[in-house]
Design a protein around this motif. Structure first.
Motif, PDB file in Angstrom:
ATOM      1  N   ALA A   1       0.460   9.420  -1.038  1.00  0.00           N
ATOM      2  CA  ALA A   1      -0.398   8.267  -1.308  1.00  0.00           C
ATOM      3  C   ALA A   1      -0.226   7.267  -0.172  1.00  0.00           C
ATOM      4  CB  ALA A   1      -0.005   7.622  -2.624  1.00  0.00           C
ATOM      5  N   SER A   2      -1.298   6.585   0.195  1.00  0.00           N
ATOM      6  CA  SER A   2      -1.175   5.539   1.210  1.00  0.00           C
ATOM      7  C   SER A   2      -1.347   4.182   0.541  1.00  0.00           C
ATOM      8  CB  SER A   2      -2.219   5.750   2.293  1.00  0.00           C
ATOM      9  OG  SER A   2      -2.329   4.628   3.107  1.00  0.00           O
ATOM     10  N   SER A   3      -2.465   3.993  -0.151  1.00  0.00           N
ATOM     11  CA  SER A   3      -2.644   2.814  -1.001  1.00  0.00           C
ATOM     12  C   SER A   3      -3.624   3.228  -2.087  1.00  0.00           C
ATOM     13  CB  SER A   3      -3.169   1.645  -0.169  1.00  0.00           C
ATOM     14  OG  SER A   3      -4.387   2.004   0.434  1.00  0.00           O
ATOM     15  N   ALA A   4      -4.046   2.291  -2.942  1.00  0.00           N
ATOM     16  CA  ALA A   4      -4.894   2.676  -4.065  1.00  0.00           C
ATOM     17  C   ALA A   4      -6.147   3.404  -3.578  1.00  0.00           C
ATOM     18  CB  ALA A   4      -5.288   1.429  -4.857  1.00  0.00           C
ATOM     19  N   GLY A   5      -6.361   4.614  -4.058  1.00  0.00           N
ATOM     20  CA  GLY A   5      -7.558   5.365  -3.701  1.00  0.00           C
ATOM     21  C   GLY A   5      -7.547   5.928  -2.286  1.00  0.00           C
ATOM     22  N   VAL A   6      -6.415   5.813  -1.612  1.00  0.00           N
ATOM     23  CA  VAL A   6      -6.326   6.333  -0.240  1.00  0.00           C
ATOM     24  C   VAL A   6      -5.129   7.272  -0.115  1.00  0.00           C
ATOM     25  CG1 VAL A   6      -6.065   5.725   2.207  1.00  0.00           C
ATOM     26  CG2 VAL A   6      -7.395   4.241   0.699  1.00  0.00           C
ATOM     27  N   ARG A   7      -5.373   8.485   0.388  1.00  0.00           N
ATOM     28  CA  ARG A   7      -4.293   9.457   0.595  1.00  0.00           C
ATOM     29  C   ARG A   7      -4.013   9.559   2.090  1.00  0.00           C
ATOM     30  NH1 ARG A   7      -1.693  10.491  -3.897  1.00  0.00           N
ATOM     31  NH2 ARG A   7      -0.809  12.300  -2.838  1.00  0.00           N
ATOM     32  N   ARG A   8      -2.847  10.079   2.419  1.00  0.00           N
ATOM     33  CA  ARG A   8      -2.448  10.179   3.830  1.00  0.00           C
ATOM     34  C   ARG A   8      -1.946  11.583   4.132  1.00  0.00           C
ATOM     35  NH1 ARG A   8       1.312   5.604   6.247  1.00  0.00           N
ATOM     36  NH2 ARG A   8      -0.782   4.751   6.548  1.00  0.00           N
ATOM     37  N   ILE A   9      -2.453  12.145   5.229  1.00  0.00           N
ATOM     38  CA  ILE A   9      -1.960  13.453   5.662  1.00  0.00           C
ATOM     39  C   ILE A   9      -1.249  13.287   6.984  1.00  0.00           C
ATOM     40  CG2 ILE A   9      -2.734  15.637   6.725  1.00  0.00           C
ATOM     41  CD1 ILE A   9      -4.661  15.996   4.451  1.00  0.00           C
ATOM     42  N   LYS A  10      -0.034  13.862   7.079  1.00  0.00           N
ATOM     43  CA  LYS A  10       0.640  13.912   8.371  1.00  0.00           C
ATOM     44  C   LYS A  10       0.573  15.348   8.837  1.00  0.00           C
ATOM     45  CE  LYS A  10       3.657  10.033   7.580  1.00  0.00           C
ATOM     46  NZ  LYS A  10       4.921   9.616   6.986  1.00  0.00           N
ATOM     47  N   ALA A  11       0.185  15.542  10.081  1.00  0.00           N
ATOM     48  CA  ALA A  11       0.012  16.906  10.567  1.00  0.00           C
ATOM     49  C   ALA A  11       0.425  17.011  12.030  1.00  0.00           C
ATOM     50  CB  ALA A  11      -1.453  17.314  10.427  1.00  0.00           C
ATOM     51  N   ILE A  12       0.683  18.238  12.451  1.00  0.00           N
ATOM     52  CA  ILE A  12       1.041  18.465  13.856  1.00  0.00           C
ATOM     53  C   ILE A  12       0.207  19.603  14.430  1.00  0.00           C
ATOM     54  CG2 ILE A  12       3.431  17.648  13.686  1.00  0.00           C
ATOM     55  CD1 ILE A  12       4.192  20.688  13.573  1.00  0.00           C
ATOM     56  N   LEU A  13       0.218  19.691  15.737  1.00  0.00           N
ATOM     57  CA  LEU A  13      -0.401  20.822  16.419  1.00  0.00           C
ATOM     58  C   LEU A  13       0.721  21.582  17.109  1.00  0.00           C
ATOM     59  CD1 LEU A  13      -3.479  19.063  18.064  1.00  0.00           C
ATOM     60  CD2 LEU A  13      -3.588  20.795  16.253  1.00  0.00           C
ATOM     61  N   GLU A  14       0.841  22.859  16.836  1.00  0.00           N
ATOM     62  CA  GLU A  14       1.867  23.662  17.519  1.00  0.00           C
ATOM     63  C   GLU A  14       1.207  24.481  18.616  1.00  0.00           C
ATOM     64  OE1 GLU A  14       5.160  24.218  13.996  1.00  0.00           O
ATOM     65  OE2 GLU A  14       3.772  25.859  14.432  1.00  0.00           O
ATOM     66  N   LYS A  15       1.815  24.436  19.788  1.00  0.00           N
ATOM     67  CA  LYS A  15       1.179  25.158  20.914  1.00  0.00           C
ATOM     68  C   LYS A  15       1.845  26.505  21.118  1.00  0.00           C
ATOM     69  CE  LYS A  15      -1.635  21.921  22.253  1.00  0.00           C
ATOM     70  NZ  LYS A  15      -2.464  21.264  23.170  1.00  0.00           N
TER      71      LYS A  15
END
Ligand code: SER
Length: 585
Positions: A571-585
């Motif tokens: 969760a980030s704030s009300a009604g907002v989600r958060r995705i953390k992601a990476i790119l692997e080379k």
């Protein structure tokens, strides 16, 4: 002339010199929670100063809403402001020193009618990184600036860069002589005695300073200028402080009427912080315990404390907000549109702070009991700092309460801890500026393109109404905030990841085109705040899976991205989600 008249004159003048007027970017930088606030007109333009093509052309002008918080504790004196408006004009690889100086001179002397005798200018004295700016000095002479009004200074005065790394260059600064007596025979524009006031800064941005401290030439020679509106307004009206101009005078007078115990510094703090918080809230800022939310919280708390100091009933805040909005809505129509939310946020935060103060008093009593048991007469600086930092309990209040019981506080130690803390947060802010748009490393560019893919994938997997709410990119990872009413299921996460990787494998081309804002929206391009974009916009498309209004830059083909991995969904704030992601080379 009022501030709004100066603003209009400025934009019209530069429009008549071939500049396109672009809208002010929001105070809270779009797509980039890594930057605290917009602090200068050039900040939203960094990609274009580095060589990206701006859809509106090579000559731009605007007024930019800015917040700078490094000097927050100085507010209350006769000049520091946390919120200010910067008028600016830019050449993106178009005109350079000659035309820039000629236009500034004409605007100051003809449009604003400032007599030449009142003006002085400074230019760069030269060093091992860049030559002495004889060129600017001789242009100033040609337009009519007396030779003894032209000064040469080194990097400390005549070099401009935001933070430690980024586009930069020598500048020529213009000063207004207030007519005050010189403080000494050596008094000059670099002196802070108040005789000379800086009014405009033209940066000749042709260098890039790298992390390792070396300078290289940019692809193009740019001009970036900034003129502080409140200050110019004050000088043209012959006032001593911005608080005496129409921007602040109504609220200052009202505060004076309401105050049971008048104090000019407190009134200025209330007036300034109220305007600043209103502008931040209107652009979407909300109080919190971190980063920009914390800055907003501090502004509101400091304002509340000074209302208390003036012995003004806190219920008066409603009326003060209305008065301020009515006074400023011609300059900032958004304030009137957001009237209700501004009130709600300010009042809620004020109430919260009052509770904090009550809580702080309890903590104070506990600290007193401990100190008494140690047979000490003095509350140590650590305790005073903890009360301040953790409970928002101001040292002045701690000191007053201590005095009532015959104790004193170690103000010296408190100040030392406070300075250390300030230094850390200053470094943090600079870090944040650097982390922003200025970073155009191959890694961040890949993450930027991946952000567009993720946005498109979420719309397919989760819901077509998913919209981007923010994004933060470093060289190591991306963070993406989006509107969504539920925690993503494992299946949704997997499908999203798979879809992004499928698009990467398909080696989709990334293309860019310029179009009218309306046409872009018609064509279904994704955007965050439509009214904030200029009339002609840049649209980036990835194959036929994504289309977004965006300033770039992006990779040429999705095959450059590597493998996309979602590391976390929260969760980030009300009604907002958060995705953390990476790119692997
Ligand atoms: N970027 C320069 C400044 O902030 C000129 O706009 O002063």
């Amino acid at each position: 002339m009022r501030a709004i008249d100066i603003r209009n004159k400025y934009l019209k003048f530069f429009e008549s010199h071939g500049h396109k007027v672009i809208p002010s970017a929001p105070l809270i930088p779009e797509n980039d929670p890594s930057v605290l606030f917009t602090t200068a007109g050039m900040q939203p333009l960094v990609p274009y100063l580095l060589g990206e093509k701006h859809p509106e052309g090579k000559r731009l002008t605007d007024f930019q809403k800015c917040v700078r918080t490094v000097d927050i504790d100085e507010v209350g004196d006769n000049r520091h402001l946390t919120y200010f408006e910067m008028l600016g004009n830019w050449s993106l690889g178009d005109y350079f020193k000659e035309e820039s100086i000629r236009m500034s001179f004409e605007f100051l002397t003809k449009e604003l009618g400032i007599p030449i005798e009142k003006l002085s200018v400074t230019v760069f004295a030269g060093d091992e990184d860049a030559p002495r700016d004889e060129e600017s000095a001789s242009i100033w002479k040609e337009v009519g600036m007396p030779e003894d009004h032209i000064y040469y200074f080194g990097k400390d005065d005549n070099w401009w860069i935001a933070g430690e790394e980024g586009p930069c260059g020598p500048d020529t600064e213009m000063f207004y002589d207030t007519g005050k007596e010189p403080c000494s025979k050596d008094c000059n524009p670099s002196c802070s005695c108040g005789k000379y006031v800086e009014i405009w800064n033209n940066v000749f941005m042709e260098y890039y300073k790298s992390k390792d401290g070396t300078y290289s030439k940019l692809k193009q020679q740019n001009v970036d200028t900034g003129l502080g509106l409140e200050r110019m307004n004050m000088l043209l009206q012959g006032k001593e402080t911005p608080y005496d101009t129409e921007i602040f005078a109504p609220i200052m007078e009202k505060l004076s009427k309401l105050a049971k115990k008048d104090d000019i510094t407190s009134r200025r703090i209330v007036a300034e912080h109220l305007r600043s918080s209103m502008m931040i809230i209107s652009d979407g800022g909300r109080p919190s315990n971190v980063d920009r939310g914390y800055v907003l919280r501090r502004l509101i708390r400091r304002m509340t404390r000074h209302l208390n100091k003036l012995e003004i009933d806190l219920n008066e805040l409603f009326g003060l907000i209305d008065l301020n909005i009515d006074n400023l809505k011609e300059m900032y129509p958004d304030l009137a549109k957001n009237r209700e939310i501004i009130k709600q946020v300010l009042i809620e935060e004020k109430d919260k702070f009052m509770k904090t103060l009550a809580h702080g008093e309890k903590e104070f009593e506990k600290a007193m009991a401990r100190i008494k048991s140690q047979n000490s007469q003095k509350i140590d600086g650590q305790t005073v700092f903890r009360l301040y930092d953790t409970y928002g309990f101001p040292p002045e209040v701690t000191s007053d309460l201590a005095k009532e019981q015959g104790f004193e506080i170690d103000m010296e130690e408190f100040q030392k801890l406070y300075k250390e803390h300030q230094e850390k947060s200053r470094m943090g802010s600079e870090q944040k500026f650097k982390g922003g748009l200025a970073d155009q490393s191959p890694e961040t560019i890949c993450y930027h393109t991946a952000t567009h893919l993720l946005n498109a994938a979420l719309k397919i997997v989760v819901n077509k109404d998913v919209h981007q709410k923010g994004s933060n990119i470093t060289q190591e990872r991306m963070r993406f905030d989006f509107s969504c009413d539920h925690k993503l299921t494992d299946e949704e996460k997997q499908k999203t990841e798979d879809l992004v990787n499928e698009w990467i494998r398909e080696a989709l081309p990334v293309t860019v085109e310029e179009m009218k804002k309306e046409d872009a929206i018609q064509s279904g391009a994704e955007c965050m705040f439509i009214e904030k974009y200029p009339d002609i916009v840049t649209v980036y498309s990835i194959g036929n899976v994504s289309k977004e209004l965006c300033g770039g830059p992006h990779v040429k083909n999705t095959s450059e991205l590597g493998t996309f991995k979602i590391k976390k969904e929260e969760a980030s704030s009300a009604g907002v989600r958060r995705i953390k992601a990476i790119l692997e080379k």
